[in-house]
Structure formats: structure tokens, C-alpha cells
Design an enzyme around this catalytic site. Structure first.
Site, PDB file in Angstrom:
ATOM      1  N   ASN A 205       0.864  22.367  -3.595  1.00  0.00           N
ATOM      2  CA  ASN A 205       0.315  21.119  -3.059  1.00  0.00           C
ATOM      3  C   ASN A 205      -0.893  20.690  -3.890  1.00  0.00           C
ATOM      4  OD1 ASN A 205      -2.177  22.340  -1.886  1.00  0.00           O
ATOM      5  ND2 ASN A 205      -0.639  23.518  -0.755  1.00  0.00           N
ATOM      6  N   LYS A 336      -4.563  29.353  16.989  1.00  0.00           N
ATOM      7  CA  LYS A 336      -4.904  30.308  15.931  1.00  0.00           C
ATOM      8  C   LYS A 336      -6.015  31.264  16.360  1.00  0.00           C
ATOM      9  CE  LYS A 336      -3.566  27.018  12.315  1.00  0.00           C
ATOM     10  NZ  LYS A 336      -3.043  27.434  11.003  1.00  0.00           N
TER      11      LYS A 336
HETATM   12  O1  C5P Z   1      -1.638  24.746  10.612  1.00  0.00           O
HETATM   13  P1  C5P Z   1      -2.405  24.152   9.516  1.00  0.00           P
HETATM   14  O2  C5P Z   1      -1.843  24.419   8.157  1.00  0.00           O
HETATM   15  O3  C5P Z   1      -2.740  22.711   9.675  1.00  0.00           O
HETATM   16  O4  C5P Z   1      -3.806  24.898   9.618  1.00  0.00           O
HETATM   17  C1  C5P Z   1      -4.824  24.699   8.712  1.00  0.00           C
HETATM   18  C2  C5P Z   1      -5.767  25.866   8.727  1.00  0.00           C
HETATM   19  O5  C5P Z   1      -5.088  27.095   8.775  1.00  0.00           O
HETATM   20  C3  C5P Z   1      -6.565  25.930   7.453  1.00  0.00           C
HETATM   21  O6  C5P Z   1      -7.798  26.548   7.739  1.00  0.00           O
HETATM   22  C4  C5P Z   1      -5.710  26.799   6.555  1.00  0.00           C
HETATM   23  O7  C5P Z   1      -6.481  27.404   5.535  1.00  0.00           O
HETATM   24  C5  C5P Z   1      -5.169  27.801   7.550  1.00  0.00           C
HETATM   25  N1  C5P Z   1      -3.829  28.286   7.243  1.00  0.00           N
HETATM   26  C6  C5P Z   1      -3.665  29.602   6.902  1.00  0.00           C
HETATM   27  N2  C5P Z   1      -2.405  30.090   6.678  1.00  0.00           N
HETATM   28  C7  C5P Z   1      -1.337  29.280   6.773  1.00  0.00           C
HETATM   29  C8  C5P Z   1      -1.492  27.944   7.129  1.00  0.00           C
HETATM   30  C9  C5P Z   1      -2.766  27.464   7.346  1.00  0.00           C
HETATM   31  O8  C5P Z   1      -4.647  30.344   6.798  1.00  0.00           O
HETATM   32  N3  C5P Z   1      -0.145  29.775   6.532  1.00  0.00           N
END
Ligand code: C5P
Length: 390
Positions: A205, A336
Site C-alpha cells: 500500500n 482490538k
Molecule cells: O483494522 P485496521 O487496519 O483499520 O486497524 C488499524 C490499526 O491496527 C493500525 O494501528 C494498524 O497499525 C493496526 N493493524 C495491525 N495489524 C493488522 C491490521 C492493522 O497492527 N493486521
């Protein structure tokens, strides 16, 4: 605290002597450094007598034989204050020029910098000076704005050195914030992950790592020990941070769990790929005529696993969600198991992915959300850590 007082060539240079005395009264050790032009107004002897320390004037001054003073002083300084700061010195500081002792010292230092401009109102309003002040602000330099009034050259306008009390207050505030995270360990995930499709292709990304880098700089400025677990990025991270480089999300998970043991704050600024190809192909996938299907499997949620593994740490996530509707970010905070989540709208022009600015809503449980407003990523990071530390 050790403060280096840089004095450049403005008629307000005489007020630097009182500033030195006031800062000493507050318990600080002052070492002065004068530019050539400053010596047209004040003398090194004045500052040596007042402070009881040598005063540097020349880039090759060595009060202690065999020790490079600009490096020594820069290392030992808790803060550098440039007051008064002329247009010339400000423009040099913004451009990273080191052609005298003061500018060289600032270049070599990693401590907070406070700048108090004093100059003719036209020189202050000059586009280049204004751009330089903006550049310095974006790097977290605290600017003590000059006042409006009659200046020595007979004009009226903004350019008078701010009152000494205001400069001293700013120095004290910056020093206080520079200790907010002293003795704390901060771990930051940063940048994108690259999920291999084969040995030459990947899914990724647009994350640049700029926000992670800004958080790292802010945490260092606030006195923390910083580790960055970063996916592949082009930008340079601050030299004082430990950087652990990873490729994909599984590697980032392992490194982040390892590095977060004993950490006080863990911030997930990485844009982790949600899915990865189920079976990366060995070698290079060959071109064919038929459609192909890539099977993706979900990646582990790194920040959620950190929150589960280290319940006593302050674990903070980012959520790329519009700040106008915080319900999705709020749901992520709970799902989370985070202490807080910083929502930022990555689709807004000028903020978010690869942009210089950001605009954050900080959400905690049982506390009303607070908004940073649009600021540079470093200013956002300082704001975020300040909120978390308090
Ligand atoms: O669920 P989402 O991707 O929107 O969540 C964003 C947050 O979760 C960010 O802090 C990102 O660094 C973390 N994240 C993570 N591992 C993932 C997906 C997101 O640590 N697989």
C-alpha cells in the site's frame, strides 16, 4: 538543565544578558555562543562573566584542547535557545547551513530548539523568513513570536523580541515536555508491509512511514527510548531510534511482539496489509493466457496481539477513518483491546498517506474524543504523545 544560549546580531542582543541571568536564576546552566554580528552589540566577556562558562564565538573554538566544542556542547545541551534570532540566522537554521559556531552547533544537536526572532518588520514579513519559520515549526522548533511595536530602525510593526518572561516560559514548557517520556520505552510500527505473491512481486500500500517517523522523533524529543519496527520505506528514520526492518506482516508481528516486551507505549502506525497470498510462488510466476486467481488469507492483527500479550502497556492504534464519524474507530478500539485509537481521514486532501500533514481524533474509552486539528505530522505526533503521557 544545560542550556546553550545562541545570540545573533540584533540590537536586542543586549537583552540576552538578562535572559541568561533569568534562566540561571531558574537553576539552569548557561553556555553562550555569539555570532560575529552579535559581537557588534555585546561581548563574549559579558557572557563569560555572567555565566561563569566559556563563550563560543568561532567555529573552531576549543575551550578544552582536543575536544570539538560544537559536538561536545551539542551533546551535552538539554535545550538550545537562540535569542535574539536574526533573519539571517533563522534562514540558515531552516536550510541546515553551518557556517559559524552557532549554526554548526544547532546542526550537531538533537535536543529541543527554541527560537526567538527579532528583526526589522519587513525582514520578518519577508516570504523567505516566513517560509523558514514554517520549516522550523514543522520540525518542532518552538518559535517565540516577536511583538508588534516601534523597532530600533524607526519603523512600526512586528519584529520586537518577545518579552524575556515569555521566552523563559517557553523554555520551561519545552524542557518540561522534553522530560514527559524520560525513562519510558516506546515501540512504533511504521510503514507498509509487503506480502509476497512470488519472489519478485508483492501486495502492498501507499504508506510512506512519515507518521511513524514523526512519532519516533516526537518521542525522542520527549526523552523516550524508541524502537521502530518498519516495513520497507524510502524515508530515513531518526538516528537515535533503534530500527528493526521487516518485510511482511508475519515478520512484523514477530518483531513487534519481541520488541514490545517491557515497553511502556506501543503505537501501531504501520499500514499492515489485511490479507496475504496463501501460497507465494517460488521463483517468478510466468505469464499465461488464462485468468488466474490469487487466494488471500487474513493477516494477524499485530496491534491487537500486542495489546493481548502486554496488558500493562499503553497500546495505541491508528484508524484510517473519517474523523466526522468516529463510530468505526471506536469499535476498533474495543475490538482490538487498545488503550486509545487515533482516527485520521486518509482520503482528505493534504492529510493522511504520504502527506506532510495529518488531522487526528484521539479516542479513549470513557473520555470524550479530542481533535488535533490539521498540523504537520510531527506536531500531530507531539500532540498525541503529550495527550497520552498526561
Ligand atoms: O483494522 P485496521 O487496519 O483499520 O486497524 C488499524 C490499526 O491496527 C493500525 O494501528 C494498524 O497499525 C493496526 N493493524 C495491525 N495489524 C493488522 C491490521 C492493522 O497492527 N493486521
Amino acid at each position: 538543565m544545560n542550556i546553550v544560549l545562541g545570540v545573533s546580531g540584533s540590537i536586542a542582543a543586549y537583552r540576552a544578558a538578562d535572559l541568561a541571568r533569568e534562566l540561571m536564576r531558574q537553576g539552569h546552566t548557561i553556555r553562550a555562543c555569539l555570532t560575529d554580528a552579535a559581537q557588534q552589540f555585546v561581548t563574549p566577556t559579558l557572557f563569560e562573566t555572567l555565566t561563569g562558562n566559556p563563550c563560543l564565538i568561532d567555529a573552531f573554538d576549543e575551550p578544552e584542547t582536543g575536544r570539538m566544542a560544537h559536538i561536545d556542547w551539542a551533546r551535552q545541551a538539554d535545550l538550545i535557545l537562540v535569542a535574539p534570532a536574526t533573519a539571517n540566522t533563522i534562514n540558515k537554521l531552516a536550510a541546515g547551513i553551518g557556517d559559524d559556531m552557532l549554526t554548526t552547533l544547532v546542526l550537531a544537536a538533537t535536543c529541543p530548539l527554541v527560537v526567538a526572532p527579532a528583526m526589522n518588520p519587513q525582514m520578518y514579513a519577508n516570504e523567505i523568513t516566513q517560509r523558514s519559520l514554517k520549516t522550523l515549526s514543522a520540525r518542532a522548533v518552538a518559535i517565540v513570536e516577536p511583538q508588534e511595536g516601534d523597532v530600533a530602525c524607526g519603523e512600526h510593526g512586528q519584529g520586537k523580541l518577545a518579552p524575556n518572561s515569555q521566552i523563559v516560559d517557553t523554555v520551561q514548557a519545552v524542557l518540561a515536555s522534553s522530560r514527559l517520556l524520560a525513562g519510558k520505552r516506546v515501540v512504533i510500527t511504521s510503514g507498509p508491509t509487503q506480502e509476497p505473491i512470488d519472489e519478485v512481486r508483492f501486495l502492498s500500500n501507499r504508506s510512506s512511514g512519515k507518521m511513524g517517523s514523526a512519532i519516533a522523533r516526537a518521542a525522542l524529543l520527549m526523552g523516550a527510548e524508541v524502537t521502530i519496527v518498519s516495513g520497507p520505506v524510502q524515508i530515513a528514520y531518526p538516528l537515535q531510534a533503534k530500527v528493526v526492518r521487516v518485510g511482511d506482516a508475519v515478520q512484523m508481528l514477530e518483531a513487534t511482539i519481541n520488541e514490545s516486551a517491557g515497553a511502556d507505549i506501543v503505537i501501531g502506525a504501520a499500514a499492515v496489509a489485511d490479507y496475504r497470498p496463501a501460497d507465494p510462488v517460488a521463483g517468478k510466476m510466468r505469464r499465461g493466457k488464462d485468468n488466474i486467481t490469487l487466494t488471500l488469507v487474513p493477516n494477524p492483527d499485530i496491534i491487537a496481539q500486542v495489546a493481548r500479550s502486554y496488558p500493562s502497556a499503553c497500546v495505541v492504534g491508528f484508524a484510517a477513518e473519517p474523523t466526522s464519524d468516529l463510530s468505526v474507530a471506536m469499535e476498533k478500539l474495543v475490538r482490538k483491546g487498545l488503550f486509545a485509537i487515533a482516527a485520521n481521514d486518509v482520503s482528505a486532501p493534504g492529510t493522511g498517506f504520504d502527506a506532510e500533514d495529518n488531522d487526528i481524533a484521539l479516542i479513549r474509552r470513557d473520555v470524550a474524543p479530542v481533535m488535533s486539528g490539521r498540523r504537520s505530522k510531527l506536531a500531530c505526533a507531539l500532540w498525541l504523545l503529550d495527550n497520552l503521557a498526561r
